[in-house]
Design a protein around this motif. Structure first.
Motif, PDB file in Angstrom:
ATOM      1  N   THR A 173       1.256  -0.832  -0.064  1.00  0.00           N
ATOM      2  CA  THR A 173      -0.511  -0.289   0.056  1.00  0.00           C
ATOM      3  C   THR A 173       0.365   1.315  -0.221  1.00  0.00           C
ATOM      4  O   THR A 173       1.889   1.358   0.968  1.00  0.00           O
ATOM      5  CB  THR A 173      -1.430   0.280   1.216  1.00  0.00           C
ATOM      6  OG1 THR A 173      -0.159   0.051   2.235  1.00  0.00           O
ATOM      7  CG2 THR A 173      -1.938  -1.286   1.051  1.00  0.00           C
ATOM      8  N   VAL A 174       0.316   2.288  -0.785  1.00  0.00           N
ATOM      9  CA  VAL A 174       1.562   3.443  -0.928  1.00  0.00           C
ATOM     10  C   VAL A 174       0.722   5.210  -0.751  1.00  0.00           C
ATOM     11  O   VAL A 174      -0.227   4.401  -2.003  1.00  0.00           O
ATOM     12  CB  VAL A 174       2.724   3.267  -3.033  1.00  0.00           C
ATOM     13  CG1 VAL A 174       3.141   4.347  -2.300  1.00  0.00           C
ATOM     14  CG2 VAL A 174       2.842   1.976  -3.256  1.00  0.00           C
ATOM     15  N   TYR A 175       1.370   5.366  -0.438  1.00  0.00           N
ATOM     16  CA  TYR A 175       0.931   7.094  -0.770  1.00  0.00           C
ATOM     17  C   TYR A 175       1.357   7.845  -1.297  1.00  0.00           C
ATOM     18  O   TYR A 175       2.958   7.852  -0.955  1.00  0.00           O
ATOM     19  CB  TYR A 175       0.588   7.630   1.833  1.00  0.00           C
ATOM     20  CG  TYR A 175      -0.135   9.060   1.115  1.00  0.00           C
ATOM     21  CD1 TYR A 175      -0.577   9.258   0.694  1.00  0.00           C
ATOM     22  CD2 TYR A 175       0.648  10.017   1.186  1.00  0.00           C
ATOM     23  CE1 TYR A 175      -1.241  10.737   0.151  1.00  0.00           C
ATOM     24  CE2 TYR A 175       0.508  11.479   1.368  1.00  0.00           C
ATOM     25  CZ  TYR A 175      -0.453  11.457   0.816  1.00  0.00           C
ATOM     26  OH  TYR A 175      -0.865  12.545   0.941  1.00  0.00           O
ATOM     27  N   VAL A 224      -2.608   1.980  -4.998  1.00  0.00           N
ATOM     28  CA  VAL A 224      -1.672   3.488  -4.494  1.00  0.00           C
ATOM     29  C   VAL A 224      -2.531   5.099  -4.199  1.00  0.00           C
ATOM     30  O   VAL A 224      -4.242   4.504  -5.101  1.00  0.00           O
ATOM     31  CB  VAL A 224      -0.869   3.629  -5.937  1.00  0.00           C
ATOM     32  CG1 VAL A 224      -0.553   5.316  -5.871  1.00  0.00           C
ATOM     33  CG2 VAL A 224      -0.012   2.529  -5.977  1.00  0.00           C
ATOM     34  N   VAL A 225      -2.673   5.217  -3.329  1.00  0.00           N
ATOM     35  CA  VAL A 225      -3.157   6.741  -2.974  1.00  0.00           C
ATOM     36  C   VAL A 225      -2.381   7.671  -3.181  1.00  0.00           C
ATOM     37  O   VAL A 225      -1.410   8.165  -2.604  1.00  0.00           O
ATOM     38  CB  VAL A 225      -4.076   6.361  -1.615  1.00  0.00           C
ATOM     39  CG1 VAL A 225      -4.412   7.747  -1.216  1.00  0.00           C
ATOM     40  CG2 VAL A 225      -4.088   5.293  -1.328  1.00  0.00           C
ATOM     41  N   VAL A 226      -3.225   9.061  -3.259  1.00  0.00           N
ATOM     42  CA  VAL A 226      -2.347  10.039  -4.155  1.00  0.00           C
ATOM     43  C   VAL A 226      -2.887  11.160  -3.605  1.00  0.00           C
ATOM     44  O   VAL A 226      -4.836  11.293  -3.492  1.00  0.00           O
ATOM     45  CB  VAL A 226      -3.024  10.488  -5.358  1.00  0.00           C
ATOM     46  CG1 VAL A 226      -1.757  11.932  -5.745  1.00  0.00           C
ATOM     47  CG2 VAL A 226      -1.657   9.372  -6.428  1.00  0.00           C
ATOM     48  N   CYS A 247      -6.331   4.852  -9.467  1.00  0.00           N
ATOM     49  CA  CYS A 247      -5.138   5.513  -8.133  1.00  0.00           C
ATOM     50  C   CYS A 247      -6.254   6.067  -7.478  1.00  0.00           C
ATOM     51  O   CYS A 247      -7.620   6.625  -8.037  1.00  0.00           O
ATOM     52  CB  CYS A 247      -4.112   6.615  -8.173  1.00  0.00           C
ATOM     53  SG  CYS A 247      -2.932   6.335  -8.815  1.00  0.00           S
ATOM     54  N   GLU A 248      -6.602   5.756  -6.295  1.00  0.00           N
ATOM     55  CA  GLU A 248      -7.665   6.275  -5.248  1.00  0.00           C
ATOM     56  C   GLU A 248      -6.884   8.248  -5.055  1.00  0.00           C
ATOM     57  O   GLU A 248      -5.614   7.338  -4.713  1.00  0.00           O
ATOM     58  CB  GLU A 248      -7.277   4.946  -3.594  1.00  0.00           C
ATOM     59  CG  GLU A 248      -8.029   4.282  -3.656  1.00  0.00           C
ATOM     60  CD  GLU A 248      -9.085   3.640  -3.927  1.00  0.00           C
ATOM     61  OE1 GLU A 248     -10.115   4.642  -4.396  1.00  0.00           O
ATOM     62  OE2 GLU A 248     -10.138   2.830  -4.297  1.00  0.00           O
TER      63      GLU A 248
END
Length: 404
Positions: free
Chosen positions: A197-199, A222-224, A240-241
């Motif tokens: 999980t990535v921000y 992937v959350v931006v 992306c979220e």
């Protein structure tokens, strides 16, 4: 001899296209005088620009947020066709279309031999590392131009294997000079891998490139985060979220709503020193992103920091920030055993593999960053619109090389 024109910084908020001399196979005066090396550059090549992009790092200069002098030439994202080579260039050939890493590197020093081409020791007397058209980076002429000189050509140039295929995919391949490797570097140094999980903080072009890179690396989510609705919509356009940081909810609260927990495995700072505080009507607070990503990255995680931080910011809110001294909660990072990676991306470490991903249709970076072609004369308008927060990556096409 052909004419040459280049985009030039004229003062805060203003750029212009001006005529300059056609490039020679010679090194800049700053480099020659500062390092005591020969001016003649038989190791160099001259390229006719095919595409050259406007970068957020350029925008920092144009906003007056660096010590760039009026008259500074601009542009370090360069793709071009070789039109002349020096006598010592053995492998690069006239007619080759090549990507030019924004890092200028000699290929001969200790740092280059270790693969750390972003901090080459022989191309800038002021500090390790150099770039085309950038303040304090060695005096190299910028690439938002019609022609440019590339030193140490055999080492620096990445040749595209097929000319027709390269021109067909040029809007993707033009991103290899900087933002795609830079975003990928941010994701790699953050430890992104299968199922992560990535921000990603920031939905500008580098942030979008980092988000797409995280997808290529196998991230599960992937959350931006950003404050500009158009940029958040662009991030959602390729899966992306997103979190809107202009509202009342904290970053951790919004991540928990999306992921089921208020933290991520890996985080990327693609904003840099012009960061603003979160929430409505928040002002500039340059340590905001660094502190927030430490807050939401799990214990033992890593932070990739491709966002630019500078040692001289005349427009900063306070004297400490003007010298790059920020209120970073390093104690929090220490307590959580975080690892942090900063600095220029060593483009050559990644650009060949990313080229292959593009040519095999594994990566669609032009779509992710919404590549938009403009002419060289339209560069001032491109800078103005980019400064307004449009969700576009402006690609300058000086010679009409990009197919409609």
């Amino acid at each position: 001899m052909p004419d040459n024109r280049v985009v030039v910084y004229k003062g805060p908020g203003e750029v212009a296209v001006e005529s300059i001399d056609y490039p020679k196979l010679e090194l800049p005066t700053d480099v020659v005088d500062g390092l005591g090396i020969a001016r003649k550059a038989p190791h160099a090549a001259i390229l006719k620009i095919v595409t050259t992009n406007i970068c957020g790092s350029d925008q920092h200069m144009v906003r007056g947020r660096t010590t760039a002098p009026v008259g500074q030439s601009l542009g370090h994202e360069i793709t071009g066709e070789i039109v002349e080579v020096g006598d010592d260039v053995l492998f690069a050939k006239v007619g080759d279309i090549c990507s030019v890493p924004f890092n200028i590197a000699c290929g001969r020093c200790r740092m280059c031999n270790e693969g750390k081409t972003g901090v080459c020791l022989h191309v800038n007397p002021a500090r390790p590392g150099a770039a085309y058209g950038y303040v304090d980076m060695g005096g190299w002429i910028g690439g938002q131009a019609e022609y440019v000189m590339v030193p140490f050509a055999d080492f620096n140039l990445l040749r595209f294997p097929d000319r027709d295929q390269a021109l067909e995919k040029i809007l993707d391949l033009t991103m290899l000079s900087d933002i795609f490797p830079t975003g990928y570097h941010g994701a790699v140094t953050a430890g992104v891998t299968t199922g992560s999980t990535v921000y990603v903080a920031g939905a500008g072009p580098v942030g979008l490139a980092a988000a797409h890179a995280a997808q290529l690396l196998g991230a599960a989510a992937v959350v931006v985060g950003d404050m500009i609705p158009e940029r958040l919509a662009q991030a959602r356009s390729f899966g992306c979220e997103t979190v809107d940081l202009s509202g009342d909810g904290t970053l951790a609260e919004q991540l928990e709503q999306l992921l089921g927990e208020p933290e991520v495995d890996a985080a990327v700072d693609a904003v840099g020193f012009e960061a603003r505080g979160h929430g409505r009507d928040a002002g500039e607070a340059p340590a905001t992103v660094l502190n927030s990503v430490m807050e939401v990255t799990r214990v033992g995680g890593a932070l990739g920091i491709p966002g630019l931080y500078v040692t001289g910011d005349p427009g900063a809110a306070d004297d400490k920030a003007k010298e790059g001294t920020l209120g970073v909660r390093i104690g929090l990072g220490w307590a959580k055993s975080h690892s942090l990676t900063t600095g220029q991306c060593p483009v050559k470490k990644y650009n060949r593999q990313l080229m292959q991903a593009i040519l095999s249709d594994r990566a669609q970076i032009a779509k992710a960053v919404n590549a938009t072609t403009i002419t060289l004369d339209d560069a001032p308008r491109g800078y103005q619109e980019f400064d307004g927060g449009v969700a576009r990556k402006f690609v300058i096409d000086p010679h009409g090389s990009v197919a409609a």
